[in-house]
Design an enzyme around this catalytic site. Structure first.
Site, PDB file in Angstrom:
ATOM      1  N   VAL A  32       0.843  -1.208   0.000  1.00 32.18           N
ATOM      2  CA  VAL A  32       0.000   0.000   0.000  1.00 32.18           C
ATOM      3  C   VAL A  32       0.875   1.255   0.000  1.00 32.18           C
ATOM      4  CG1 VAL A  32      -1.640   1.339   1.402  1.00 32.18           C
ATOM      5  CG2 VAL A  32      -1.970  -1.123   1.090  1.00 32.18           C
ATOM      6  N   ARG A  80      -9.657 -19.995   1.062  1.00 32.49           N
ATOM      7  CA  ARG A  80      -9.293 -20.880  -0.062  1.00 32.49           C
ATOM      8  C   ARG A  80     -10.562 -20.975  -0.903  1.00 32.49           C
ATOM      9  NH1 ARG A  80      -6.460 -23.733   4.352  1.00 32.49           N
ATOM     10  NH2 ARG A  80      -4.236 -23.536   3.968  1.00 32.49           N
ATOM     11  N   ASP A 111       1.260 -21.855  -2.762  1.00 34.34           N
ATOM     12  CA  ASP A 111       1.186 -22.469  -4.098  1.00 34.34           C
ATOM     13  C   ASP A 111      -0.209 -22.394  -4.718  1.00 34.34           C
ATOM     14  OD1 ASP A 111       0.236 -24.262  -2.236  1.00 34.34           O
ATOM     15  OD2 ASP A 111       1.469 -25.939  -2.881  1.00 34.34           O
ATOM     16  N   ARG A 171      10.045 -38.116  30.459  1.00 33.94           N
ATOM     17  CA  ARG A 171       9.109 -38.586  29.437  1.00 33.94           C
ATOM     18  C   ARG A 171       9.656 -38.388  28.026  1.00 33.94           C
ATOM     19  NH1 ARG A 171       3.530 -36.249  32.067  1.00 33.94           N
ATOM     20  NH2 ARG A 171       2.954 -38.212  33.057  1.00 33.94           N
ATOM     21  N   GLY A 194      16.851 -28.830  19.748  1.00 31.88           N
ATOM     22  CA  GLY A 194      17.647 -29.964  20.238  1.00 31.88           C
ATOM     23  C   GLY A 194      16.885 -31.266  20.278  1.00 31.88           C
ATOM     24  N   GLU A 230       3.567 -33.026  10.161  1.00 30.76           N
ATOM     25  CA  GLU A 230       2.248 -33.659  10.004  1.00 30.76           C
ATOM     26  C   GLU A 230       2.160 -34.506   8.727  1.00 30.76           C
ATOM     27  OE1 GLU A 230      -0.948 -30.822   9.362  1.00 30.76           O
ATOM     28  OE2 GLU A 230       0.375 -29.493   8.268  1.00 30.76           O
ATOM     29  N   HIS A 260      -2.519 -24.900  15.108  1.00 30.75           N
ATOM     30  CA  HIS A 260      -2.585 -23.553  14.515  1.00 30.75           C
ATOM     31  C   HIS A 260      -1.909 -22.458  15.317  1.00 30.75           C
ATOM     32  CE1 HIS A 260      -5.386 -25.751  12.021  1.00 30.75           C
ATOM     33  NE2 HIS A 260      -5.254 -24.804  11.127  1.00 30.75           N
TER      34      HIS A 260
END
Ligand code: F6P
Length: 330
Positions: A32, A80, A111, A171, A194, A230, A260
């Site tokens: 702009v 989209r 893309d 854990r 790491g 993912e 998200h």
């Protein structure tokens, strides 16, 4: 500096499309303000191609983009669009642009955005350049996409916190990060935090080898973090955790899917500066007559890449980064 007299462009439409990314607002601001600097009108198009089709336009002034450089998301909103995939949809969009006097476009997205922009230029000849806005960093023709740096910093911040609790309980955590087709978020944030192992879609995940490495390392009772993209072929964090629990019931394993949060938050300084540089280059390149190219930065320099090349995902992960993972992990 561009010769202002030469440009025929009167009104640039700017829009964001596809998944949002931190720094999109900084890019809109730069587009702009650069257009106004060169006495070109500029129009914000809301909700990407959907807003183009419905004529959801917003004339922009300097102050329309005040106080947004630091904000995540995109104030123009994004979508989209299924309708833009149809010829009828694109025809409506063209007529809306014409009626508003918009004669050039800056598309900020990934893309899918550039695929649409390429077809639209071929059909209607409205010049369009693209800015890479996606957290995935999966476009060819730029070292970094707008939003990637912020996203990987969000991931390492989250993993540092997970590491605290993982360490307290001895854990193993499987942390799933975004990247449907690309492991670049996983790779860089995994090295930066790491992680003991990093699983990415670009390389075949060998679960037997991973389990064998865990077998060796489980005697040392400390926290472990496995970062998985993912889109990795091993089936996602829960599937990996299931297989680890089956083989080593004694390893206390948890899953954390970051989701998200990786797309939000204030952009890093790097993303703000990247977006600002690219926004200026977008307007100047339209003035010089460029079209159907994505603008990126490679080795510190502005680089133009035709849309059909930019959208090709690189199927290979950076060999040096993979070697670093091998040397520094489990
Ligand atoms: O392309 C960016 C991205 O965040 C990917 O990493 C992820 O797979 C996808 O978008 C998620 O999309 P949505 O917003 O539709 O959930």
């Amino acid at each position: 500096m561009i010769n202002m007299v030469e440009t025929k462009i009167k009104n640039i439409g700017v829009f964001t499309s596809g998944g949002d990314s931190p720094g999109m607002n900084a890019a809109i601001r730069a587009v702009v303000r650069t257009a106004l600097y060169y006495n070109i009108e500029v129009t914000g198009i809301l909700r990407g191609y959907d807003g183009m089709i419905s004529g959801d336009f917003m004339p922009m002034e300097r102050k329309s983009v005040a106080n947004i450089i630091q904000r995540g998301g995109t104030f123009l909103k994004t979508a989209r669009s299924d309708e833009f995939r149809t010829k009828e949809g694109r025809d409506k969009a063209y007529r809306q642009l014409k009626s508003q006097g918009i004669d050039a476009l800056v598309a900020i997205g990934g893309d899918g955005t550039f695929t649409g922009a390429k077809v639209f230029y071929e059909e209607y000849r409205i010049p369009v350049v693209g800015l890479p806005g996606t957290i995935d960093n999966d476009l060819i023709g730029t070292d970094f996409t707008i939003g990637y740096d912020t996203a990987i910093n969000t991931v390492i911040d989250a993993v540092d916190k997970i590491r605290d609790t993982a360490e307290s309980h001895d854990r193993l955590f499987i942390v799933e990060v975004m990247g449907r087709d690309s492991g670049l978020i996983a790779l860089r944030s995994g090295i930066g935090s790491g992680a003991e192992a990093i699983l990415v879609p670009e390389t075949k995940t060998d679960m037997r080898a991973l389990l064998a490495r865990l077998e060796v390392s489980r005697k040392d009772k400390s926290s472990k973090i496995i970062i998985v993209a993912e889109g990795d072929d091993a089936g996602g964090a829960f599937e990996i955790a299931k297989q680890i629990k089956q083989k080593f019931p004694a390893i206390d394993t948890r899953v954390s899917v970051l989701g998200h949060i990786q797309r939000g938050g204030p952009p890093s300084c790097m993303d703000r500066v990247l977006a600002s540089r690219l926004g200026v280059a977008a307007v100047e390149s339209l003035m010089e007559g460029k079209t159907s190219e994505m603008i990126g930065i490679v080795n510190g320099e502005i680089r133009f890449t035709p849309f059909d090349h930019a959208i090709k995902h690189n199927p290979e992960a950076n060999a040096e980064m993979l070697k670093i993972v091998e040397i520094l992990s489990l």
